[in-house]
Design a protein around this motif. Structure first.
Motif, PDB file in Angstrom:
ATOM      1  N   CYS A 167     -33.069  -2.411  15.949  1.00  0.00           N
ATOM      2  CA  CYS A 167     -33.835  -3.566  16.483  1.00  0.00           C
ATOM      3  C   CYS A 167     -33.311  -3.918  17.873  1.00  0.00           C
ATOM      4  CB  CYS A 167     -33.716  -4.756  15.542  1.00  0.00           C
ATOM      5  SG  CYS A 167     -34.490  -4.484  13.931  1.00  0.00           S
ATOM      6  N   THR A 188     -35.534  -9.276  19.186  1.00  0.00           N
ATOM      7  CA  THR A 188     -36.002  -9.121  17.812  1.00  0.00           C
ATOM      8  C   THR A 188     -34.818  -9.313  16.877  1.00  0.00           C
ATOM      9  OG1 THR A 188     -35.606  -6.740  17.793  1.00  0.00           O
ATOM     10  CG2 THR A 188     -37.794  -7.501  18.559  1.00  0.00           C
ATOM     11  N   ASN A 214     -35.027  -7.404   9.810  1.00  0.00           N
ATOM     12  CA  ASN A 214     -35.504  -7.971   8.544  1.00  0.00           C
ATOM     13  C   ASN A 214     -35.722  -6.795   7.591  1.00  0.00           C
ATOM     14  OD1 ASN A 214     -36.665  -9.342   6.431  1.00  0.00           O
ATOM     15  ND2 ASN A 214     -38.311 -10.286   7.643  1.00  0.00           N
ATOM     16  N   SER A 272     -36.220  -6.588   4.410  1.00  0.00           N
ATOM     17  CA  SER A 272     -37.223  -6.745   3.366  1.00  0.00           C
ATOM     18  C   SER A 272     -38.636  -6.555   3.888  1.00  0.00           C
ATOM     19  CB  SER A 272     -37.090  -8.144   2.726  1.00  0.00           C
ATOM     20  OG  SER A 272     -37.340  -9.123   3.704  1.00  0.00           O
ATOM     21  N   HIS A 273     -38.776  -6.549   5.172  1.00  0.00           N
ATOM     22  CA  HIS A 273     -40.111  -6.416   5.754  1.00  0.00           C
ATOM     23  C   HIS A 273     -40.401  -4.979   6.073  1.00  0.00           C
ATOM     24  CE1 HIS A 273     -43.547  -7.226   8.415  1.00  0.00           C
ATOM     25  NE2 HIS A 273     -43.592  -8.429   7.803  1.00  0.00           N
ATOM     26  N   THR A 274     -41.715  -4.622   5.957  1.00  0.00           N
ATOM     27  CA  THR A 274     -42.081  -3.253   6.257  1.00  0.00           C
ATOM     28  C   THR A 274     -41.612  -2.844   7.638  1.00  0.00           C
ATOM     29  OG1 THR A 274     -44.052  -3.537   4.879  1.00  0.00           O
ATOM     30  CG2 THR A 274     -44.033  -1.639   6.389  1.00  0.00           C
ATOM     31  N   ASP A 275     -41.893  -3.779   8.631  1.00  0.00           N
ATOM     32  CA  ASP A 275     -41.388  -3.559  10.015  1.00  0.00           C
ATOM     33  C   ASP A 275     -40.040  -4.240  10.088  1.00  0.00           C
ATOM     34  OD1 ASP A 275     -40.940  -3.058  12.633  1.00  0.00           O
ATOM     35  OD2 ASP A 275     -42.636  -4.225  13.404  1.00  0.00           O
ATOM     36  N   ARG A 276     -39.029  -3.472   9.956  1.00  0.00           N
ATOM     37  CA  ARG A 276     -37.689  -4.030   9.846  1.00  0.00           C
ATOM     38  C   ARG A 276     -37.346  -4.918  11.039  1.00  0.00           C
ATOM     39  NH1 ARG A 276     -34.116  -0.560  10.536  1.00  0.00           N
ATOM     40  NH2 ARG A 276     -32.452  -1.395   9.209  1.00  0.00           N
ATOM     41  N   CYS A 277     -37.832  -4.665  12.308  1.00  0.00           N
ATOM     42  CA  CYS A 277     -37.475  -5.462  13.523  1.00  0.00           C
ATOM     43  C   CYS A 277     -38.591  -6.455  13.797  1.00  0.00           C
ATOM     44  CB  CYS A 277     -37.298  -4.527  14.708  1.00  0.00           C
ATOM     45  SG  CYS A 277     -35.894  -3.410  14.542  1.00  0.00           S
ATOM     46  N   GLN A 278     -38.271  -7.697  13.556  1.00  0.00           N
ATOM     47  CA  GLN A 278     -39.245  -8.763  13.784  1.00  0.00           C
ATOM     48  C   GLN A 278     -38.943  -9.482  15.109  1.00  0.00           C
ATOM     49  OE1 GLN A 278     -41.955  -9.526  11.713  1.00  0.00           O
ATOM     50  NE2 GLN A 278     -41.327  -7.547  10.821  1.00  0.00           N
ATOM     51  N   THR A 308     -30.515 -12.499  13.170  1.00  0.00           N
ATOM     52  CA  THR A 308     -31.381 -13.673  13.318  1.00  0.00           C
ATOM     53  C   THR A 308     -31.651 -13.914  14.803  1.00  0.00           C
ATOM     54  OG1 THR A 308     -29.504 -15.169  13.419  1.00  0.00           O
ATOM     55  CG2 THR A 308     -30.506 -14.775  11.227  1.00  0.00           C
TER      56      THR A 308
END
Length: 848
Positions: A39, A43, A46, A48-54, A69
């Protein structure tokens, strides 16, 4: 310490069963074929999210890869978009107070609040703050005020006002310049100028010495120590503007403006002088808006009006002459000069012609009618001599007053106030100064004081030598040295011209110094400032003037006294004004004085020379005070001895002496008063002096009109000796009808019981100056005993007898007793005196 029995650590006891065996398969999944994506900043990871870099939302940021975070922006910062790797700093003048607590307060530029007026944002933009005094907000910081500016509250740096200064950076206040210093413009960092009525010294190159002066006060301050009215300060001190100069704000010694009527020798000098001639010095340019120093008249001949030159503008240029009335230099070939010559021809020439015509008529009458003219003269001779003495007193006092004003002005004082000053200028004709009448500067080129000195002294000496050679020639043929009309002319000429010649000599000893602005002085003769006092020519002039001082102001009075002293016996024994033939030449010196007061003539000569000696004093105030003392002393002596031959002359001389004292007081008043002193203006003083002058002339007229009552000696009223035995003897000798007739007419006699001779009644003593003077004239009683005036009165009238005068008895030697005919004092005359009226008929005003 001894070892412990139990173990040192608290461990569990061994289990009964063994631990689990390792697994056959690995505990994690097998690695993937592709690498795992990290990431980026902005960003967060994450898992747990499909796109790990939010992406980080607005108001948040992440500045490292694989950040778990996104953090909220800190105070003073904001992130207006998503995926922010950093927070932007609020603009200067704005602040954001929230410190990472509320994301919504950091997601837009408008979240940065603008600071209030006179505040600025802190460096981290978290708050708005105010600048300290001496600074001002500038972008994102407080900037110190520059020199010459100040900030009392940290809001803005302002320029110091005129008269105030700020010497250093960061000034919170401006300091007031110490008196008398100031500034020329706003925003000054030092007191580089002077206030009005002061000037800044030592600025010939335009530079100054900031901060050197003005740090002390009192008479011992640096300003005071370096300001001298006659010297240049040795640094940039502020000094009082000298008299005769105008100093506005910012004036330097170079730009000092000179008033009309004043003079300055150099721009680098603060010395100013009042010009002798009020119309000679024009002063600096009168344009108040002009500050161009190069175009202004500021020094030397620049200050002189057309025709004048030299220090004090006291000398006329070549081909110019000084008009003594208007006190201006006039071109010799100008229309004004021609107009003056024409005016002189119209005004003076008729007077001269009239005087000459009158003298011709008198001479013709004397030649054609010698008897009548001689008879008239014999009857009026006493009155004529008395009037001539009155005129002599007026001329002497006019000379004295004119010369006193000359000395006062010469030594830097003020002349008489107008209009009396004009009267004094008109009286200058009595000084018999040919140099002031004739335009020698237009005739002889280069005519100056040295020429005048040599001409005045050597011409007088030449006249004396010529006359003596002529007398010596006559001595060879039996003549006498001290005799002849030419000797009388010589004494008369010396008597009236001596004060003028002595004044010319005394002026040679006065020099004046002017600062040249280069640390030295220029020294000039005060009488003629085109001549220097520091060259060889002046040395020769000084030696010549000293020698002439012994000849004229010292030698002439001494010679006159010696001549009179050698004839003192004949002078004191005379029964007439002129005395015998042997006193004919010297009679001019003593004929106006009583026989025993012959020394008064020499004293009067010395008094007329008083201004000459006063020229040697340095200051006009000393001149006037010494003159006042001498005049009071002379008045006291005159009042006590009453020296004149006639009572009327005593009174006129006494009144004239007081007039001289009043004139001296007038000069003192003119020198000390400004416009008004005690409510009395200079003009009032001048008119007062004019009125006194008119009163003196009126006194002369009054004395002439009352000659018969004042100067005709009444023996029966006072007695020939005033009082005493001689009066009684004279009264006893006056018998018969003459005594009765005169007693009845005078109302002053009584007869004794036997009807004998009349005796004068005693008269109360009077306190009147005139009466006391009349009583003191005992010498007039001798005229009756000596047969009139002691001269033969020839008359051509039919039947008129001649009254011969008795021969004068020779004076006895000092060791010889008086012989027959030698009367040492008043002697009673036996028998009645002969009645001369029977043989000589007196005319009006005659003395019996």
């Amino acid at each position: 310490d001894s070892p412990t029995v139990s173990p040192t650590t608290n461990t569990a006891a061994p289990t009964d069963s063994p631990t689990v065996l390792p697994t056959v398969s690995p505990t994690t999944s097998a690695p993937t074929a592709a690498p795992t994506r990290a990431c980026e900043p902005g960003t967060f990871l994450n898992a747990s999210h499909t796109d790990r870099c939010q992406p980080c939302l607005a108001g948040r940021f992440s500045n490292a890869p694989n950040s778990p975070t996104c953090a909220i922006c800190s105070a003073g910062r904001y992130a207006p978009t998503n995926s922010s790797a950093s927070c932007a700093l609020c603009e200067g003048g704005r602040y954001l107070e929230d410190d990472g607590l509320d994301q919504t307060k950091h997601d837009s530029r408008v979240d940065c609040v603008e600071c209030e007026e006179d505040q600025f944002s802190s460096e981290d933009r978290s708050v708005c703050v105010t600048c300290n005094a001496g600074t001002e907000p500038m972008n994102v910081e407080c900037a110190s005020c520059a020199p010459g500016r100040y900030s009392p509250d940290g809001t803005e740096c302002k320029a110091c006002a005129v008269g105030y200064y700020a010497a250093s950076n960061g000034s919170s206040v401006c300091l007031r310049c110490p008196f008398p210093r100031s500034t020329l413009v706003k925003g000054s960092y030092d007191c580089d100028a002077c206030r009005s009525k002061h000037y800044l010294t030592d600025t010939m190159d335009g530079s100054s010495n900031p901060g050197t002066w003005g740090t002390e006060t009192g008479k011992n301050s640096k300003e005071e120590r370096h300001c001298d009215a006659n010297k240049v300060g040795d640094s940039s001190a502020c000094c009082e503007c000298p008299a005769g100069a105008v100093c506005k704000l910012g004036t330097t010694i170079e730009s000092m403006r000179i008033k009309d009527g004043f003079y300055r020798h150099s721009r680098a000098s603060a010395q100013t002088f009042e010009c002798r001639h009020p119309n000679a010095c024009a002063g600096t340019s009168t344009d108040p808006e002009s500050d161009d120093v190069e175009k202004m008249r500021l020094e030397g001949d620049e200050l002189c009006r057309v025709g004048f030159t030299g220090p004090l503008c006291s000398t006329c240029n070549d081909d110019y002459y000084l008009d003594g009335v208007d006190e201006v230099c006039v071109a010799c070939d100008s229309k004004e000069a021609a107009k003056q010559s024409q005016s002189a021809s119209k005004e003076i020439l008729p007077i001269v012609v009239g005087v000459v015509f009158t003298l011709v008529i008198v001479v013709v009458a004397a030649v054609s009618m010698p008897g009548s003219v001689q008879d008239w003269y014999n009857r009026k001779v006493e009155r004529i001599m008395t009037v001539s003495h009155h005129v002599t007193i007026l001329i002497i006092n006019a000379q004295l007053i004119v010369n006193l004003q000359t000395v006062t002005v010469f030594r830097g004082g003020k002349p008489f106030p107008e209009p009396f000053a004009t009267v004094v200028r008109l009286c200058e004709i009595f000084n018999l100064d040919a140099f002031a009448v004739f335009r020698f500067g237009c005739v002889a080129g280069g005519f100056n004081y040295i020429t005048k000195l040599y001409t005045a002294t050597l011409s007088s000496i030449a006249v004396v030598i010529i006359i003596f050679l002529r007398r010596l020639y006559k001595v060879m043929y039996g003549g006498i040295v001290w005799d002849g009309e030419e000797m009388k002319f010589m004494f008369l000429l010396m008597f009236f011209t001596l004060p003028t010649t002595s004044m010319i000599i005394a002026k040679a000893f006065a020099c004046v110094e002017f600062e040249n602005g280069e640390g030295g002085v220029d020294k000039f003769m005060l009488v003629d400032m085109t001549l220097r006092c520091d060259d060889d020519r002046y040395t020769g002039t000084h030696i010549f003037a000293v020698s002439m001082g012994f000849v004229f102001p010292i030698g002439v009075p001494l010679a006159a006294y010696i001549l009179l002293w050698t004839r003192r016996r004949e002078i004191e024994a005379r029964t007439t004004r002129l005395g015998g033939p042997e006193l004919n030449v010297l009679s001019f010196f003593f004929r106006t004085y009583a026989p025993n007061r012959w020394r008064t003539g020499v004293v009067e000569m010395l008094r007329r020379l008083m201004p000459c000696w006063l020229l040697l004093l340095q200051h006009s105030s000393r001149v006037l005070l010494v003159a006042l003392f001498i005049s009071f002393l002379f008045l006291y002596g005159w009042r006590e001895i009453m020296p004149c031959y006639d009572a009327s002359s005593d009174l006129l001389g006494y009144a004239s002496g007081w007039f001289v004292v009043t004139c001296i007081l007038g000069l003192l008043a003119s020198a000390t008063m400004d416009d008004q002193v005690l409510g009395t203006s200079e003009e009032v003083v001048a008119w007062f002096l004019v009125l006194i002058n008119v009163g003196i002339l009126g006194l002369v007229a009054w004395l002439s009109a009352r000659y018969d009552k004042i100067d005709i000696y009444d023996e029966r009223e006072f007695g020939p000796g005033g009082t005493g035995a001689e009066a009684e003897a004279e009264a006893g000798a006056e018998a018969g009808s003459e005594a009765c007739a005169e007693g009845q007419s005078a109302g002053a006699t009584t007869t004794n019981g036997s009807g004998g001779a009349a005796r004068p009644t005693a008269r109360p003593k009077s306190t009147s100056f005139l009466e006391e003077s009349r009583k003191s004239k005992t010498h007039k009683a001798r005229r009756r005993r000596s047969g009139g005036f002691g001269v033969s009165h020839r008359s051509n009238r039919a039947g008129a007898a001649v009254a011969p005068a008795p021969a004068a008895a020779p004076a006895p030697a000092p060791d010889q007793a008086p012989g027959p005919g030698l009367v040492p004092g008043p002697v009673p005359v036996p028998g009645p005196a002969p009645d001369l009226r029977a043989t000589v008929e007196p005319g009006p005003g005659a003395v019996s």
